[in-house]
Scaffold this motif. Sequence first.
Motif, mmCIF file in Angstrom:
data_model
loop_
_atom_site.group_PDB
_atom_site.id
_atom_site.type_symbol
_atom_site.label_atom_id
_atom_site.label_comp_id
_atom_site.label_asym_id
_atom_site.label_seq_id
_atom_site.Cartn_x
_atom_site.Cartn_y
_atom_site.Cartn_z
ATOM 1 N N GLY A 93 0.806 -1.221 0.000
ATOM 2 C CA GLY A 93 0.000 0.000 0.000
ATOM 3 C C GLY A 93 0.834 1.263 0.000
ATOM 4 O O GLY A 93 0.315 2.346 0.229
ATOM 5 N N PHE A 94 2.132 1.124 -0.261
ATOM 6 C CA PHE A 94 3.027 2.275 -0.119
ATOM 7 C C PHE A 94 2.590 3.490 -0.938
ATOM 8 O O PHE A 94 2.367 4.578 -0.405
ATOM 9 N N ASN A 95 2.456 3.288 -2.236
ATOM 10 C CA ASN A 95 2.093 4.428 -3.083
ATOM 11 C C ASN A 95 0.629 4.805 -2.918
ATOM 12 O O ASN A 95 0.276 5.985 -2.928
ATOM 13 N N ALA A 96 -0.212 3.788 -2.758
ATOM 14 C CA ALA A 96 -1.650 4.055 -2.648
ATOM 15 C C ALA A 96 -1.947 4.956 -1.460
ATOM 16 O O ALA A 96 -2.748 5.886 -1.564
ATOM 17 N N SER A 97 -1.254 4.720 -0.333
ATOM 18 C CA SER A 97 -1.571 5.525 0.847
ATOM 19 C C SER A 97 -1.120 6.973 0.663
ATOM 20 O O SER A 97 -1.806 7.901 1.086
ATOM 21 N N ILE A 98 0.010 7.175 0.012
ATOM 22 C CA ILE A 98 0.458 8.546 -0.251
ATOM 23 C C ILE A 98 -0.528 9.238 -1.174
ATOM 24 O O ILE A 98 -0.929 10.385 -0.955
ATOM 25 N N LEU A 99 -0.946 8.525 -2.225
ATOM 26 C CA LEU A 99 -1.827 9.140 -3.213
ATOM 27 C C LEU A 99 -3.196 9.441 -2.618
ATOM 28 O O LEU A 99 -3.811 10.451 -2.957
ATOM 29 N N ARG A 100 -3.667 8.548 -1.725
ATOM 30 C CA ARG A 100 -4.960 8.806 -1.102
ATOM 31 C C ARG A 100 -4.890 10.109 -0.326
ATOM 32 O O ARG A 100 -5.770 10.972 -0.443
ATOM 33 N N GLU A 101 -3.821 10.275 0.443
ATOM 34 C CA GLU A 101 -3.661 11.491 1.231
ATOM 35 C C GLU A 101 -3.533 12.711 0.314
ATOM 36 O O GLU A 101 -4.116 13.759 0.577
ATOM 37 N N ALA A 102 -2.788 12.567 -0.765
ATOM 38 C CA ALA A 102 -2.605 13.685 -1.698
ATOM 39 C C ALA A 102 -3.951 14.102 -2.284
ATOM 40 O O ALA A 102 -4.271 15.297 -2.345
ATOM 41 N N ARG A 103 -4.741 13.138 -2.692
ATOM 42 C CA ARG A 103 -6.033 13.463 -3.296
ATOM 43 C C ARG A 103 -6.956 14.117 -2.280
ATOM 44 O O ARG A 103 -7.692 15.040 -2.602
ATOM 45 N N ARG A 104 -6.906 13.617 -1.045
ATOM 46 C CA ARG A 104 -7.772 14.168 -0.011
ATOM 47 C C ARG A 104 -7.403 15.638 0.236
ATOM 48 O O ARG A 104 -8.264 16.509 0.269
ATOM 49 N N THR A 105 -6.103 15.895 0.393
ATOM 50 C CA THR A 105 -5.645 17.253 0.623
ATOM 51 C C THR A 105 -6.055 18.161 -0.529
ATOM 52 O O THR A 105 -6.507 19.288 -0.328
ATOM 53 N N GLN A 115 -6.068 27.547 -5.015
ATOM 54 C CA GLN A 115 -5.537 26.983 -6.242
ATOM 55 C C GLN A 115 -4.470 25.949 -5.861
ATOM 56 O O GLN A 115 -3.685 26.188 -4.949
ATOM 57 N N VAL A 116 -4.450 24.816 -6.542
ATOM 58 C CA VAL A 116 -3.495 23.773 -6.190
ATOM 59 C C VAL A 116 -2.634 23.413 -7.388
ATOM 60 O O VAL A 116 -3.123 23.303 -8.508
ATOM 61 N N LYS A 117 -1.345 23.270 -7.138
ATOM 62 C CA LYS A 117 -0.442 22.768 -8.165
ATOM 63 C C LYS A 117 0.291 21.553 -7.610
ATOM 64 O O LYS A 117 0.411 21.413 -6.394
ATOM 65 N N ILE A 118 0.766 20.726 -8.503
ATOM 66 C CA ILE A 118 1.386 19.473 -8.048
ATOM 67 C C ILE A 118 2.790 19.310 -8.621
ATOM 68 O O ILE A 118 3.041 19.650 -9.781
ATOM 69 N N PHE A 119 3.695 18.829 -7.793
ATOM 70 C CA PHE A 119 5.057 18.497 -8.195
ATOM 71 C C PHE A 119 5.251 17.052 -7.751
ATOM 72 O O PHE A 119 5.112 16.759 -6.571
ATOM 73 N N THR A 120 5.496 16.144 -8.688
ATOM 74 C CA THR A 120 5.617 14.753 -8.266
ATOM 75 C C THR A 120 7.062 14.278 -8.353
ATOM 76 O O THR A 120 7.809 14.664 -9.241
ATOM 77 N N ILE A 121 7.408 13.427 -7.402
ATOM 78 C CA ILE A 121 8.687 12.721 -7.446
ATOM 79 C C ILE A 121 8.334 11.243 -7.526
ATOM 80 O O ILE A 121 7.559 10.760 -6.702
ATOM 81 N N GLY A 122 8.869 10.542 -8.497
ATOM 82 C CA GLY A 122 8.579 9.111 -8.615
ATOM 83 C C GLY A 122 7.553 8.845 -9.699
ATOM 84 O O GLY A 122 6.604 9.578 -9.892
ATOM 85 N N ARG A 123 7.778 7.755 -10.413
ATOM 86 C CA ARG A 123 6.947 7.455 -11.560
ATOM 87 C C ARG A 123 5.512 7.107 -11.166
ATOM 88 O O ARG A 123 4.560 7.494 -11.822
ATOM 89 N N LYS A 124 5.364 6.392 -10.055
ATOM 90 C CA LYS A 124 4.030 5.927 -9.643
ATOM 91 C C LYS A 124 3.098 7.098 -9.359
ATOM 92 O O LYS A 124 1.935 7.076 -9.740
ATOM 93 N N GLY A 125 3.617 8.107 -8.677
ATOM 94 C CA GLY A 125 2.793 9.267 -8.346
ATOM 95 C C GLY A 125 2.393 10.020 -9.599
ATOM 96 O O GLY A 125 1.248 10.440 -9.764
ATOM 97 N N ARG A 126 3.342 10.153 -10.499
ATOM 98 C CA ARG A 126 3.072 10.866 -11.730
ATOM 99 C C ARG A 126 1.974 10.149 -12.516
ATOM 100 O O ARG A 126 0.997 10.764 -12.931
ATOM 101 N N ASP A 127 2.129 8.827 -12.685
ATOM 102 C CA ASP A 127 1.167 8.092 -13.497
ATOM 103 C C ASP A 127 -0.236 8.172 -12.913
ATOM 104 O O ASP A 127 -1.213 8.323 -13.640
ATOM 105 N N ALA A 128 -0.328 8.084 -11.588
ATOM 106 C CA ALA A 128 -1.652 8.069 -10.971
ATOM 107 C C ALA A 128 -2.313 9.441 -11.021
ATOM 108 O O ALA A 128 -3.498 9.561 -11.339
ATOM 109 N N LEU A 129 -1.528 10.493 -10.736
ATOM 110 C CA LEU A 129 -2.137 11.816 -10.670
ATOM 111 C C LEU A 129 -2.385 12.402 -12.057
ATOM 112 O O LEU A 129 -3.229 13.256 -12.237
ATOM 113 N N ARG A 130 -1.644 11.897 -13.033
ATOM 114 C CA ARG A 130 -1.813 12.418 -14.384
ATOM 115 C C ARG A 130 -3.199 12.079 -14.920
ATOM 116 O O ARG A 130 -3.739 12.783 -15.748
#
Lengths: 295, 152
Positions: A93-105, A115-130
């Motif tokens: 659940g490593f990436n999923a838990s980070i992404l859940r929190e990111a989406r909630r925030t 207004q919200v902007k995003i800066f991602t580090i790591g391929r998994k975060g980029r792919d999911a948020l894109r």
Amino acid sequence: MASLKDLRNRIRSVRSTQKITSAMKMVAASRLRRAQEQALAARPYAERMERMLGSLATNLRSQPNAPKLLAGTGSEQTHLLLVATSDRGLAGGFNASILREARRTLRQLQRDGRQVKIFTIGRKGRDALRRDHAKLILENLTEIGRPRLTFANAEDVAGRLVARFEAGEFDVCTVIFNRFKSAISQIVTKQQLIPFAITEAKEQDKADLQGAIYEFEPEESEILTELLPRNLAVQIFTALLENAASEQGARMTAMDNATRNAGEMIDRLNITYNRSRQAAITKELIEIISGAEAL
Amino acid sequence: MADKVKFELVSPEKLLLSEDVAMVVVPGGEGNFGVLPGHSLLISTVRPGIIDVYADDQRSVSQRIFVSGGFAEVTPERCTVLADEAIPVGEIDRAVAKSEAKEAEGHHAGLKDQVARATSDDRSEVLAQLRAAERRLATAQAKLEALRSVAH
């Protein structure tokens, strides 16, 4: 019922999957040890940097010409979320838990009209948020810190952030990452990077030093303008190190479970296989005996 | 211990040194300063140079460490140096240092040309690069300087 050959094939395939997962578990375990050591070794610097900043920051924060990295831009309109994930999957659940929190925030900030902007580090975060927030993403960094995370990596990220901050692209920056607690438990953490937040604990520390007046060489404000970007890099470095250790920990646990599950599955399949083999033999015997009796 | 200072040298990647010493001399941003027990509170920048550690008494240097910059915090009981990068002087490789300096010099000169030709749009970016190159060059030169002073 599946034929004996099918069952044999199935068992073989599960067995090779189990070999892979148990190898991944070993690799993750050894990487985890290294990552943990590195995170531990980096802690003294971060602690002392914090202490130093604590003694500097209090008297300067209230001044009108305080650096923006410390005092903020005076507005809280635009938020930048620094989402730190891993490049590789198969880490539970490593990436999923980070992404859940990111989406909630993100949703919460947007509900508040920010207004919200995003800066991602790591391929998994980029792919999911894109997928659903492609327009908000400013920048992606992947394959950072390979084979080994160095301070230069963190400095690079900090440099990019400061450049964007100074260009007025955002007012507040928060990093979301997994804090390493143990191999089985990682805690999703949100930490404000810009403006620099002095936490309660640090306030306490300063109470002890009250009345202590430091001499500064060169000027206080000059030191601060050098120290603040550096502190940003240190905080990012710490976050990335914690994240790296968490990733390996999560992967190790996930792969351990997978190995165990595969073992259970092999046992079950073996029973089915033996039973159907036995059934086939019995059936043949009955046929022979009844054939003989008919004579 | 009243007659010793707790000296700590930390780089972002690890704690390099933590021991009680008689005196340390730190290359501060505005000149070297020595730290003895009971020094007044001070926060200073550190320029590229050599930290001299006097472990037992104030006459003999026990350790010389090259730092490429950072910050120092001094209180009456301790002296903490947050270094960007730190190597014991004895471990600097002369050939590597020389080639680093040469490379930095070349890079720096090239960037200077670029600044002269840069349009107003990308000027600030090139200037930032130039500053970074200047810093690298200063570090490399200080490293060579450190080697030279040890050789004497």
